[in-house]
Design a protein around this motif. Sequence first.
Motif, PDB file in Angstrom:
ATOM      1  N   ILE A  21       0.844  -1.190   0.000  1.00  0.00           N
ATOM      2  CA  ILE A  21       0.000   0.000   0.000  1.00  0.00           C
ATOM      3  C   ILE A  21       0.878   1.238   0.000  1.00  0.00           C
ATOM      4  N   VAL A  22       0.446   2.258  -0.718  1.00  0.00           N
ATOM      5  CA  VAL A  22       1.149   3.533  -0.705  1.00  0.00           C
ATOM      6  C   VAL A  22       0.113   4.642  -0.568  1.00  0.00           C
ATOM      7  N   THR A  23       0.401   5.637   0.266  1.00  0.00           N
ATOM      8  CA  THR A  23      -0.532   6.740   0.476  1.00  0.00           C
ATOM      9  C   THR A  23      -0.276   7.844  -0.539  1.00  0.00           C
ATOM     10  N   SER A  24      -1.192   8.792  -0.569  1.00  0.00           N
ATOM     11  CA  SER A  24      -1.056   9.923  -1.495  1.00  0.00           C
ATOM     12  C   SER A  24       0.149  10.788  -1.150  1.00  0.00           C
ATOM     13  N   SER A  25       0.690  10.645   0.053  1.00  0.00           N
ATOM     14  CA  SER A  25       1.908  11.376   0.429  1.00  0.00           C
ATOM     15  C   SER A  25       3.159  10.519   0.270  1.00  0.00           C
ATOM     16  N   ASN A  58       6.538   5.348  -5.756  1.00  0.00           N
ATOM     17  CA  ASN A  58       6.599   6.791  -5.921  1.00  0.00           C
ATOM     18  C   ASN A  58       5.209   7.276  -6.288  1.00  0.00           C
ATOM     19  N   THR A  59       4.918   8.520  -5.924  1.00  0.00           N
ATOM     20  CA  THR A  59       3.613   9.094  -6.232  1.00  0.00           C
ATOM     21  C   THR A  59       3.798  10.475  -6.846  1.00  0.00           C
ATOM     22  N   ALA A  78       0.098   6.507  -8.473  1.00  0.00           N
ATOM     23  CA  ALA A  78       0.991   5.664  -7.676  1.00  0.00           C
ATOM     24  C   ALA A  78       1.677   4.681  -8.606  1.00  0.00           C
ATOM     25  N   GLU A  79       2.987   4.541  -8.424  1.00  0.00           N
ATOM     26  CA  GLU A  79       3.768   3.596  -9.214  1.00  0.00           C
ATOM     27  C   GLU A  79       4.592   2.737  -8.254  1.00  0.00           C
ATOM     28  N   MET A  80       4.542   1.409  -8.412  1.00  0.00           N
ATOM     29  CA  MET A  80       5.209   0.488  -7.503  1.00  0.00           C
ATOM     30  C   MET A  80       6.087  -0.484  -8.270  1.00  0.00           C
ATOM     31  N   ARG A  81       7.178  -0.863  -7.609  1.00  0.00           N
ATOM     32  CA  ARG A  81       8.023  -1.952  -8.089  1.00  0.00           C
ATOM     33  C   ARG A  81       8.175  -2.939  -6.940  1.00  0.00           C
ATOM     34  N   ILE A  82       7.595  -4.130  -7.094  1.00  0.00           N
ATOM     35  CA  ILE A  82       7.635  -5.148  -6.050  1.00  0.00           C
ATOM     36  C   ILE A  82       8.533  -6.273  -6.534  1.00  0.00           C
TER      37      ILE A  82
END
Length: 852
Positions: A147-151, A176-177, A186-190
Motif C-alpha cells: 500500500i502507498v498513500t497519497s503522500s 513513488n507518487t 501511484a507507481e510500484m516496483r515489487i
Amino acid sequence: MLSTSIPSFLLLLALCTGSGLAAAQTSATTPAPTAASAPAPKRQLQTLRITEAIKLDGVLDEAVWQQAPIATGFTQQRPNPGVPEKQKTEVRVLYDDANIYVGAIMHDVSQDSIPRELTARDNTGNSDFFGIFLDTYNDHLNGYGFIVTSSGVQLDSRYSPAGGEDFNWNAVWESNTSYQGTDWVAEMRIPYSAIRFSNVQEQLWGLNFMRQRKRDNASYFWNEVKPAASGFVNQWGELRGVRDIKPPLRLSLTPYVSSYVNHNPLNAEGTRRTTTSFNGGADIKWGINESFTLDATLVPDFGQVQSDNQVLNLSPFEVQFNENRQFFTEGTELFNKGNLFYSRRVGATPIGFYGVQAGTTEKIIRNPAETRLLNATKVSGRTKSGLGIGFFNALSNDVYATLRDTETGQEREVKTQPFSNYNIMVLDQSLKNNSYVSLINTNVTRAGSTYDANVTGGLFRFANKKNAYALDGSLVYSRRRGTVFGSDKPIDDQDGYKYQIGVSKISGNFTWGLNQGIESASYNPNDLGILFGNNNITQSLDVAYRKYKPFWKVNNMAFFAQASHSLLYKPTLYQNMSFYTGFNTTFTKSFLQVGYDFDTNPTTHDFYEPRTSPLGQYYVRVPGNTGIVLFVNSDTRKKFSYGWNLGQRIFALDERLPRERRMKYSAGFYPRYRVNDHLTFRYSLDWSLVNNQIGFVNGGMSASEPLDKPFLGQVILGRRDVATVSNVVSVAYTFTNRMSFTLRTRHYTSNVRYADFSQLGPNGEEKLVAYQRNRDNTYNAFNVDAVYSWWFAPGSQVSIVWKNAGSTYLLAEQATPLYFDNFNNTINTPHNNSLSVKVLYYLDYLSFRKKR
C-alpha cells in the motif's frame, strides 16, 4: 469509523466482515448480482511482460503502460457497500524477470480533495491510499498487501487465518507518487524477492486492488469485498499471464552497529553510574527455496524498542505486555496458531530473578531483569499444496546476579537463569472453503538441574462450501519434567490438557457461535505461552447482527450479545455467569461513532484471588454487579478529533459484613490535533476509581513483620479504594515519508488505601479482624521515549533514541492519594537515562549480482 491507521482500519474491516474482502475481472461489465453473504464472482486481469526498463517516478509515461490491460470499475465497500465508484480508478500491472510493476491513476475532482498527511511507515494518517493484494499460492487464505498513500508513505502486510492482518511484516520494495491535474498517481516496483510463489511455468495468483478516498471516508475494491461475506483473501480476483518467471535467490544481510550511553543514579555503591557500550550484530534472510525463508538475528539488540507501560498489579495473574521487538512481531503468523506462543517469554525476566537472597552482611550489586539472547532463528513458508511449515529457535545464555559482602568486599555470583533453548514447530495445512488443520509444538529446554517444558496442540477449522457455517476446535497437551529452579522439589502440574470445540454461523448480517472448552487443573503452557488461569470449564453463546447499508441517519450498525458460564474443573464448582450486550453505529454526515458496552453478572466465586492451592476450598465472593461503558469517537478527517468514554459498575450490597456497597467509575479522553500534514499532537487520559474493593492484601504476610505474625498462614483480605490515573502525551513530526521524529511521555500513578481487613474462611466466609499494619501504597511510573528515524535507503535506517525512566513505590505512611504530589515525587526521583544510536544497512545479494 475509519481509523487514521491502516492496521486498525483493515482489522476492524476484517472483524466486521467475519474476516472479509473481495474479487476481480478485467471487463468493465458489472458481474451478476449475488447474495449479500456470498463472495462476488472473481474478476480476472491479464498482465503484460516487458523487457524495457521502467523509471519509478510516479509518472506513467512509458509507452508500455498504455499497452497493458486496465483494471477499473471499483465497488464501494464502506460506508455504502455495493455502490460503483464515481471517481474512476485505473490500474495496470506489468512484470519482467525480477519484478511486478503496478501503475494506478486515481481520478478525483481536484487536488484539494486529496488529503496527504505525512506519517511514519505503516500508518496512513489522514491520507488517500492505493493498495495491491496478492495471493501468490491462490489458496484463498494467505496473502500479501502493498500500500502507498497519497503522500508516498509505504505500508505492507501479511494476511492469514492465524495472524489476521499483520502490519508488523516489512518487505523491501519501491514506490513513488505524483499529482497530475486533478488526479494522483501511484507507481510500484515489487521485487519477487519480497514475496514467495511456486516454481511453475504459469502462475495463477489471487489479486485485488483497494482505494481509499479519505475525503468521503470511503473504501473501494476492484473485486467487490462484501462485508457480510466471511473471509478476505477468498474474495480476491485473479491475476493471469505471469509466465516463465523463477523464484529468485532471496538472500539479504542487514548488519547493525549501535552505541549506548546509560546513566543510572540508583546503581549500587561501588559501581559506575554512567556506562557505555558498543554492539554489533546482523539479521539474515535466506530463501531456502521458492517456498521457505530463514530469518535469523545474531547477537540481537532490542534496547531501542518502546518502553513497556508498567502498572501496579493487584491481580493474582501476571501483566501481559505488548511485543515491540521487530524480530518477534514480523512474519510470525504461523507461530501464533492456537495462541500457544507468547514471545515475551524469550529474553524474559530470569526465572530465579525474585529468588536472589542476600546474606546478613551482603548486598545485591547486580541482578539483570532481562535475559540476553545469543541468537534467534525462524524458518517459515508454504508449499504449493498449501502446507505451511514453521520452525522457530532461540538461545539464551546463563544469567547471574552479583552479591557483595559489605565487610570483606568479596563478591559471589548466583545463577538466576540457565542456558536455555526455545523451540517451536508448526504444520498448517490449508483446505478448501477457508478451512485448515494445524499441529503446533512448543518446547523449552534448560541446562542443569531444573525443569523442561513441552506443549503440543492440534487445531482445525472446517467451513461448508458456501463458507456460511464452520466447525472449529483444538486439543492441547502440556508436559513438564524436572525440579523447581534452585530446588530439589519436583515440578508440579507435570501433565495437563485443554480442549475447545465450537460451531458458528460466519456469514450474513446475523452471525452466531456456540463454544465449549476445558482447561485441566494441571494444564500449564506458560513456559513459552501465556495462560492467566487453568482449571476451568467454560461455555458461551455469541450472537451478532450487523447492518452494513446506510439507513436513516447512520451508515452502519452493529449489535453484539454474549452469554457465558464458567465452572471450576476440579473440583466441579460454580465460578461465574455473565451476560453482555454491545452496540455501535456511525452517523452518515458527521462520521461520529457512538456505542455502548453493557454487562450484568450474578454473584461470582473467585477461586484465584485468595492465592491458595489447590483451588476449590477458598474463594472470594463477588456480589452481583452491572456495568456500562458509553463511548464516542469523532471524525478523524478533521484537524481536531477526539474520543471519550464513561463507565460505571454497581455492585449489589454484601450484607454479610457491615460494609459499604462496592462501586467502580472510569473515564477516558483521547484528543488529537493535527497542526498540518507534518505535525500532530496526541493526548490520552485514563482514570478509574474503585471503592470498597475486596482483595488479597498485596504482598501477603511476612514473618519479619511483628504485626503480621499473628496472621501467618491465614488468607487476609482488605477492603480498599484504588484510584488510577494514566496520562500519555505524544508528538509526531514527519519531515518526509522516510524521516520522522516522535516524542512520547507517560505518567502512571495508582494509589491503594485500605479501610479494614478480614480473614477468609472456606466457602467464601469472611470475618473482620483487627489487623493493624498499614498496607496503603502508591505506585508511580514515568517514561519518555524520543525517537528520530531516517530510512536513508531501502531497508536501511539510522535511529537515535533517548529513553528516560523512573518509578517509585511508596508504602504505608509514604503513600499519597494526591495526583500532583505523586507527579512531583516521580519527577524529582532520580531517573535512568539512555541515549543510543543504531545504524542498519540492508545488503541484497541480487543487487550485488546485478552490479557485477
